[in-house]
Write an enzyme that holds these catalytic residues in place. Structure first.
Site, PDB file in Angstrom:
ATOM      1  N   ARG A  85     108.409 107.169  49.148  1.00 16.17           N
ATOM      2  CA  ARG A  85     108.692 105.940  49.931  1.00 16.17           C
ATOM      3  C   ARG A  85     109.129 104.891  48.938  1.00 16.17           C
ATOM      4  O   ARG A  85     108.332 104.864  47.878  1.00 16.17           O
ATOM      5  CB  ARG A  85     107.865 105.430  50.800  1.00 16.17           C
ATOM      6  CG  ARG A  85     107.716 106.262  52.136  1.00 16.17           C
ATOM      7  CD  ARG A  85     106.521 105.892  53.024  1.00 16.17           C
ATOM      8  NE  ARG A  85     105.201 105.934  52.392  1.00 16.17           N
ATOM      9  CZ  ARG A  85     104.091 105.762  52.773  1.00 16.17           C
ATOM     10  NH1 ARG A  85     103.853 105.271  54.092  1.00 16.17           N
ATOM     11  NH2 ARG A  85     103.082 106.177  52.347  1.00 16.17           N
ATOM     12  N   HIS A 138     121.025 101.239  35.512  1.00 12.24           N
ATOM     13  CA  HIS A 138     122.133 101.718  36.187  1.00 12.24           C
ATOM     14  C   HIS A 138     123.033 100.472  36.367  1.00 12.24           C
ATOM     15  O   HIS A 138     123.037  99.371  36.180  1.00 12.24           O
ATOM     16  CB  HIS A 138     121.718 102.509  37.301  1.00 12.24           C
ATOM     17  CG  HIS A 138     121.483 103.824  36.697  1.00 12.24           C
ATOM     18  ND1 HIS A 138     121.448 105.070  37.467  1.00 12.24           N
ATOM     19  CD2 HIS A 138     120.673 104.332  35.546  1.00 12.24           C
ATOM     20  CE1 HIS A 138     121.150 106.009  36.735  1.00 12.24           C
ATOM     21  NE2 HIS A 138     120.340 105.648  35.846  1.00 12.24           N
TER      22      HIS A 138
END
Length: 386
Positions: free
Chosen positions: A248, A188
């Site tokens: 997380r 990305h």
């Protein structure tokens, strides 16, 4: 041989130093690096709050969960959410996982984003939200989309995982909806190994997301949270108020993200220069279609839509010989995937455009460095063989 990869490494010595900084701190799970990265990320994109998670998929997961758990947004299991027929799997699966009904709408063959004329026709009294996807760096027409949502009292959510840094009317995508999701996976616009982020200006949604990314506990809620209650400090170590997850992030990912964020404007500028050159060349070929840049694309990659499935197969074979990596245009028409059997869904009208890119489309990558020479070689290869 041309040799063109889908993605290239964006790391330098700064990212390696950031990893070492975390190692020396001896704090590896979510801590101060995550907190600072969230603050810096929100500031960069002009939002009040950011919540980091372990992936863009998890960003979608907690975004939808937060809307359902929120006291102010009336999104409940069984409600209908409009989605484009072309996106990544976890745009859709998170809706299924929260008991929502998906209504698939066709895309626009030029922008590859959801067809807004079809969206208006697809809305019913059961429709509660639109989950818009900015596909391959290209922004939606948010002026029209926002009006549709306001007129019909719909929640607007953005899956912006492929379009970090894109803008519409000089405003970053991922900031138009009540929630916008981002991915920082390797391929990305910026890379933190794995990683995701959710942006919002809504304090309640941010509080919920910061709780449910960590089991649904209260430990990460601050005193200004509407869910914060003063209790015995020891008890607050394990006090759960929401049905949560463990998605997380780790400190290394956040430390790397802080360094990548400093470089993001340079990454985007180079991607846009490559994108402009790609468009200049490939728009000359009448025998294929490319994505039309609606406003200010961040050019995740370059889609190519051929006249037939056989022509695409021919080009893929040529690419393999030249070591040019390519992929389907995201998941093509997602309703053709077997997983759809598990969903509560409806297809609005015909998905002709989604079918077209499913059968005849592919995309090649874009990079954060000058790639014009390789783009020209790929153009000539296709021009000679199309």
């Amino acid at each position: 041989m041309i040799n063109y990869n889908l993605a290239k490494d964006t790391w330098g010595n700064e990212e390696l130093s950031a990893i070492n900084r975390v190692i020396e701190s001896n704090r590896f799970t979510m801590g101060s690096e995550v907190e600072l990265y969230e603050k810096e990320f929100a500031e960069f994109f002009g939002c009040k709050y950011a919540t980091m998670v372990n992936s863009g998929s998890s960003a979608n997961l907690i975004a939808i969960a937060a809307l359902i758990l929120s006291k102010k947004y009336e999104l409940n299991p069984g409600d209908e959410v409009i989605v484009p027929a072309v996106s990544w799997a976890t745009t859709y699966t998170v809706l299924h996982q929260h008991g929502l009904k998906l209504k698939f709408v066709d895309i626009d063959l030029d922008t590859l984003n959801i067809n807004l004329n079809e969206v208006e026709n697809a809305i019913t009294e059961k429709t509660k939200a639109i989950f818009a996807v900015n596909l391959l760096g290209n922004p939606n027409d948010f002026e029209k989309l926002t009006k549709i949502c306001e007129k019909n009292n719909l929640i607007l959510i953005e899956d912006n995982c492929e379009s970090m840094g894109a803008k519409y009317n000089n405003k970053y995508t991922g900031t138009f909806g009540v929630l916008g999701t981002f991915s920082t996976f390797y391929s990305h616009h910026m890379a933190t190994m794995e990683g995701g982020m959710v942006l919002t200006d809504d304090k309640e949604l941010d509080d919920i997301m910061k709780s449910i990314r960590s089991h649904g506990w209260t430990r990460n809620l601050t005193e200004d949270s509407i869910y914060y209650e003063e209790k015995e400090e020891f008890y607050e170590l394990f006090n759960f108020i929401f049905p949560g997850y463990n998605v997380r992030p780790i400190e290394m990912e956040a430390a790397i993200g802080r360094e990548q964020l400093k470089k993001l404007n340079n990454f985007l500028n180079e991607r846009k220069r490559n994108g402009a050159y790609f468009t200049e060349l490939f728009s000359k070929l009448n025998s294929l279609n490319i994505q039309k840049n609606l406003d200010d694309s961040s050019y995740f990659g370059f889609p190519l839509i051929f006249e037939s499935k056989n022509k695409r197969k021919q080009i893929i074979n040529l690419f393999e010989k030249e070591n040019i990596e390519c992929r389907p245009i995201v998941a093509g028409n997602f309703t053709k995937n077997k997983v759809i059997e598990y969903f509560d869904y409806e297809i609005h009208g015909k998905l002709n455009n989604a079918n077209k890119i499913h059968d005849c489309g592919l995309f090649i990558g874009n990079h954060h460095i000058d790639s014009k020479d390789e783009i020209k070689k790929i153009f000539n290869l296709i021009k000679e063989n199309i």
